[in-house]
Each structure stands twice: as structure tokens, then as C-alpha cells.
Motif scaffolding. Structure first.
Motif, PDB file in Angstrom:
ATOM      1  N   ALA A 107       0.862  -1.175   0.000  1.00 43.30           N
ATOM      2  CA  ALA A 107       0.000   0.000   0.000  1.00 43.30           C
ATOM      3  C   ALA A 107       0.904   1.232   0.000  1.00 43.30           C
ATOM      4  N   HIS A 108       0.763   2.067  -1.027  1.00 45.43           N
ATOM      5  CA  HIS A 108       1.625   3.239  -1.182  1.00 45.43           C
ATOM      6  C   HIS A 108       0.818   4.521  -0.966  1.00 45.43           C
ATOM      7  N   PHE A 109       1.229   5.311   0.005  1.00 44.02           N
ATOM      8  CA  PHE A 109       0.642   6.617   0.269  1.00 44.02           C
ATOM      9  C   PHE A 109       1.710   7.650  -0.081  1.00 44.02           C
ATOM     10  N   VAL A 110       1.440   8.437  -1.122  1.00 45.92           N
ATOM     11  CA  VAL A 110       2.494   9.222  -1.762  1.00 45.92           C
ATOM     12  C   VAL A 110       2.294  10.721  -1.522  1.00 45.92           C
ATOM     13  N   THR A 111       3.334  11.368  -1.065  1.00 42.60           N
ATOM     14  CA  THR A 111       3.392  12.819  -0.961  1.00 42.60           C
ATOM     15  C   THR A 111       4.220  13.334  -2.131  1.00 42.60           C
TER      16      THR A 111
ATOM     17  N   ASN B  39       2.062  20.595  -3.253  1.00 41.41           N
ATOM     18  CA  ASN B  39       1.698  20.724  -1.841  1.00 41.41           C
ATOM     19  C   ASN B  39       0.197  20.793  -1.622  1.00 41.41           C
ATOM     20  N   VAL B  40      -0.532  21.475  -2.505  1.00 37.74           N
ATOM     21  CA  VAL B  40      -1.978  21.612  -2.339  1.00 37.74           C
ATOM     22  C   VAL B  40      -2.655  20.255  -2.482  1.00 37.74           C
ATOM     23  N   ARG B  41      -2.271  19.516  -3.507  1.00 34.96           N
ATOM     24  CA  ARG B  41      -2.925  18.227  -3.752  1.00 34.96           C
ATOM     25  C   ARG B  41      -2.388  17.113  -2.849  1.00 34.96           C
ATOM     26  N   SER B  42      -1.335  17.396  -2.107  1.00 38.89           N
ATOM     27  CA  SER B  42      -0.797  16.413  -1.158  1.00 38.89           C
ATOM     28  C   SER B  42      -1.327  16.636   0.255  1.00 38.89           C
ATOM     29  N   VAL B  43      -2.432  17.350   0.374  1.00 37.89           N
ATOM     30  CA  VAL B  43      -2.971  17.706   1.687  1.00 37.89           C
ATOM     31  C   VAL B  43      -3.329  16.477   2.525  1.00 37.89           C
ATOM     32  N   ARG B  44      -3.578  15.329   1.863  1.00 32.67           N
ATOM     33  CA  ARG B  44      -3.960  14.131   2.618  1.00 32.67           C
ATOM     34  C   ARG B  44      -2.818  13.517   3.404  1.00 32.67           C
ATOM     35  N   GLN B  45      -1.611  13.966   3.201  1.00 32.58           N
ATOM     36  CA  GLN B  45      -0.488  13.329   3.889  1.00 32.58           C
ATOM     37  C   GLN B  45      -0.663  13.343   5.406  1.00 32.58           C
ATOM     38  N   GLN B  46      -1.393  14.321   5.931  1.00 30.43           N
ATOM     39  CA  GLN B  46      -1.618  14.376   7.367  1.00 30.43           C
ATOM     40  C   GLN B  46      -2.513  13.239   7.867  1.00 30.43           C
ATOM     41  N   LEU B  47      -3.182  12.552   6.951  1.00 35.04           N
ATOM     42  CA  LEU B  47      -4.078  11.450   7.309  1.00 35.04           C
ATOM     43  C   LEU B  47      -3.490  10.079   6.994  1.00 35.04           C
ATOM     44  N   PHE B  48      -2.289  10.043   6.451  1.00 37.27           N
ATOM     45  CA  PHE B  48      -1.707   8.755   6.077  1.00 37.27           C
ATOM     46  C   PHE B  48      -1.469   7.888   7.318  1.00 37.27           C
ATOM     47  N   PRO B  49      -1.653   6.582   7.185  1.00 33.77           N
ATOM     48  CA  PRO B  49      -1.312   5.681   8.295  1.00 33.77           C
ATOM     49  C   PRO B  49       0.206   5.578   8.432  1.00 33.77           C
ATOM     50  N   PRO B  50       0.688   5.046   9.549  1.00 33.83           N
ATOM     51  CA  PRO B  50       2.133   4.882   9.706  1.00 33.83           C
ATOM     52  C   PRO B  50       2.678   3.824   8.752  1.00 33.83           C
ATOM     53  N   ALA B  51       3.930   4.011   8.350  1.00 33.16           N
ATOM     54  CA  ALA B  51       4.584   3.016   7.510  1.00 33.16           C
ATOM     55  C   ALA B  51       4.929   1.781   8.333  1.00 33.16           C
ATOM     56  N   GLY B  52       5.024   0.650   7.636  1.00 35.18           N
ATOM     57  CA  GLY B  52       5.431  -0.571   8.311  1.00 35.18           C
ATOM     58  C   GLY B  52       4.711  -1.789   7.778  1.00 35.18           C
ATOM     59  N   SER B  53       5.109  -2.942   8.270  1.00 33.09           N
ATOM     60  CA  SER B  53       4.503  -4.205   7.860  1.00 33.09           C
ATOM     61  C   SER B  53       3.318  -4.545   8.748  1.00 33.09           C
ATOM     62  N   ASN B  54       2.325  -5.173   8.152  1.00 37.29           N
ATOM     63  CA  ASN B  54       1.151  -5.637   8.890  1.00 37.29           C
ATOM     64  C   ASN B  54       0.985  -7.123   8.578  1.00 37.29           C
ATOM     65  N   PRO B  55       1.753  -7.982   9.244  1.00 39.10           N
ATOM     66  CA  PRO B  55       1.765  -9.409   8.895  1.00 39.10           C
ATOM     67  C   PRO B  55       0.397 -10.100   8.934  1.00 39.10           C
ATOM     68  N   PRO B  56      -0.493  -9.786   9.898  1.00 40.61           N
ATOM     69  CA  PRO B  56      -1.779 -10.496   9.888  1.00 40.61           C
ATOM     70  C   PRO B  56      -2.563 -10.333   8.591  1.00 40.61           C
TER      71      PRO B  56
ATOM     72  N   HIS C 234       3.751   1.811   2.765  1.00 37.08           N
ATOM     73  CA  HIS C 234       4.877   2.656   2.392  1.00 37.08           C
ATOM     74  C   HIS C 234       4.434   4.112   2.338  1.00 37.08           C
ATOM     75  N   LEU C 235       5.216   4.991   2.918  1.00 40.38           N
ATOM     76  CA  LEU C 235       5.011   6.432   2.793  1.00 40.38           C
ATOM     77  C   LEU C 235       6.093   6.956   1.855  1.00 40.38           C
TER      78      LEU C 235
END
Length: 326
Positions: free
Chosen positions: A171-175, A179-196, A202-203
Motif C-alpha cells: 500500500a503506497h501513500f504518496v506525498t 503541496n496543495v494536492r498532497s494535503v492528505r499526507q496528514q491522514l496517512f497511516p504509519p509506515a510498516g509491515s502488517n503481517p496479519p 509505504h510512505l
């Protein structure tokens, strides 16, 4: 964002199909989709609609009455099997069907707030029963072959992800530099693996992903997203870009539309049909979208539950795709 636990999801028994008999694409794709998802004739509505960008309010009200009269209270959601019309004046057609046509919005489409969706962030698996919202998704693609491939991806995706021992998807959340269209970056989940769930988050800081493998989700903010066709999207993948006119499918406006996502191999996407300005609530909330999808929601449910103000938003894709569904 805190999300409720959700048990179950929409199935083919909850879905209706709408075909525009004046549109050869719609007839072909509607019949193909009904067969692919085993939707019986009793839940296939055939209507006659003008093939134009937007319906006038009176045309829409006549159409909505046909929908309500035919499907009644049991059908929770719809697959609209066409590319045009995608709007009702400044409203999206999917927004107007679920929320009712909002004429006041068209005096200032940048206004905030617009109508709030009670379905946003909810645990409901029966949107019409619980919220009186008949959700819909447009089965739109650049041509009939691309639409059939979209449908096939959706059907093929069911129950394929989050399996024990399977390779992870991304899952890629891209900044981006926009800057205007990247406003969602403040809502991105943390980066990392979710094994379950077998998902790596990825940020990314880049204007466009290139040659990315096993992409399950791609959210970004740009007027144009380059290199989409270089990425490998798994069946059931979601992708969208925050920009003004991603849901205007037929007019030159200098911005990429949701059809480019579908053509690149994504199974569902989202774009707005009139100038929304950069209000976060008018676009899919990143944490909600991935959170509900990983719980087994369909593409239609995950996208609709992630948009707080969906009046201008066009939901496009194969509604029942549920790669994490069990």
C-alpha cells in the motif's frame, strides 16, 4: 482515525444492475457484469438515459424514481453500467443517487461543509436499510474490452489477499511536490509491515511511483500521475489521486481522470465531477479506505465509508471486489 469492527460485507444478493438501453457500451457491459456476478434478471433495471455528461435535475428525478420503484428497500447498492452520464448538474450521479440531488451546492461547489454522509466510517453492512443510502459505483472504462477486464479483475480478486504464507502486497501513500494536492499526507497511516493482513505500508516522497510490485493501494495528489502503466496492480487494487476533475470523464481539462487508473489495472477509483477545492472530507480518507478494505469490505463499501462529503464524488470500479473478504 478509530474505526469500528465490521462483520460481513455486501454480496451479489445485495446488488442491483442498471443498464442504459440507449448506450451500446452499457448494454454489453451490463449483461456481462450480471452474468459474471450471477445477478438475476429481477435485479437488472433497463432505463433510457441521454448519453451526455450530466443529467438535468428533472431528468435525474425521473431516473431516481425508476430506480426506487424497481429495486425497493432490499437492494442496498447498484452497479451503473455506463460512462455517461456521470453527473447531475454539479453533483456526481453516484452522490445524487445516495444522498439526493443538492441544488444549493451548485451555487458554490467549493463550499464547506457539504452534505455529510452518515455512512462514513460506519460499521453498517446494509447501507440502504441502515442509512437510506443506495450506494452506487460506475462501471466505467475507456472501452468495452477494458471494462470487461475490470470486471474480471474484481471477480478474480475475491478472497485472494491476507492469506497465511502468501507474499505481502504493498500500500503506497504518496506525498508529491504538489503541496496543495498532497494535503492528505496528514491522514496517512504509519509506515510498516502488517503481517496479519499480509500488507506492507509505504510512505513515499515522489511525484510518481515507477515499476512498483504487487500494489494493493496507491493514493497520491497530482493533476497527472505518470508511469501508472509501469506498476503491477494486484486484482482488487484501489487507486486515486486528489485533484479537482478526476471524475469529469469526457471533457478536456488538463487533469488525469479515474479512467487512467482503471486502464492501468486498478479495480476501483474515485474522482470529483465539479471543483471541490482541497477539502479533505471530499476525498477518500486514507486510513478509513485501507482499514475497512483490510477488514473484508468490498471496494464499494471501503470507498464509500472513506468519504465524509461524497456529493461531488464519482465512485468508479467493480463494486463487489473483496480481496480480503472471508
Amino acid at each position: 482515525m478509530t474505526m469500528p469492527r465490521v462483520f460481513g460485507h455486501l454480496t451479489a444478493k445485495d446488488l442491483g444492475v442498471v443498464i442504459n438501453t440507449d448506450d451500446p457500451y452499457s448494454v454489453q457491459i451490463g449483461e456481462y457484469y450480471a452474468k459474471a456476478r450471477a445477478i438475476p434478471a429481477s435485479r437488472v433495471l433497463r432505463v433510457s438515459l441521454p448519453m451526455k455528461s450530466t443529467l438535468a435535475p428533472d431528468e435525474f428525478e425521473a431516473f431516481k424514481k425508476q430506480v426506487d420503484d424497481f429495486f425497493g428497500p432490499k437492494v442496498q447498492a447498484l452497479a451503473l453500467t455506463w460512462r455517461l452520464p456521470y453527473g447531475v448538474n454539479c453533483n456526481s450521479i453516484t452522490g445524487a443517487l445516495a444522498m439526493g440531488y443538492d441544488a444549493k451546492l451548485c451555487t458554490n461547489t467549493c463550499a464547506a461543509p457539504t452534505k455529510s454522509s452518515t455512512y462514513f466510517g460506519s460499521s453498517s453492512t446494509k447501507p440502504y436499510t441502515d442509512h437510506r443510502m443506495r450506494l452506487s459505483m460506475l462501471l466505467a472504462a475507456k472501452d468495452a474490452d477494458s471494462a470487461k477486464a475490470l470486471i474480471d479483475r474484481g471477480v478474480r480478486s475475491d478472497g485472494t489477499l491476507g492469506l497465511r504464507g502468501a507474499p505481502a502486497v504493498n500500500a503506497h501513500f504518496v506525498t508529491t511536490s504538489d503541496n496543495v494536492r498532497s494535503v492528505r499526507q496528514q491522514l496517512f497511516p504509519p509506515a510498516g509491515s502488517n503481517p496479519p493482513f499480509g500488507v506492507d505500508v509505504h510512505l513515499d516522497q515522489t511525484d510518481a511511483l515507477k515499476n512498483a510490485d504487487r500494489v494493493m493501494l496507491y493514493q497520491t495528489g497530482r493533476a497527472q500521475v505518470d508511469f501508472l502503466d509501469t506498476n503491477e496492480f494486484v486484482p482488487g487494487a484501489l487507486g486515486d489521486h486528489l485533484t479537482s476533475f478526476g471524475g469529469i470523464l469526457d471533457k478536456p481539462h488538463g487533469q488525469m481522470t479515474v479512467l487512467s487508473w482503471i486502464d492501468a489495472g486498478v479495480t476501483a477509483s474515485y474522482g470529483t465531477t465539479s471543483e471541490p477545492c482541497a477539502h479533505l472530507q471530499k476525498f477518500p480518507h486514507p486510513q478509513a479506505l485501507i482499514g475497512f478494505y483490510l477488514q473484508g469490505a468490498t471496494a464499494l463499501e471501503a470507498y464509500w465509508k472513506s468519504v465524509a462529503w461524497p456529493q461531488q464524488g464519482l465512485f468508479v470500479g467493480e463494486p463487489l471486489a473483496s480481496p480480503f473478504g472471508r
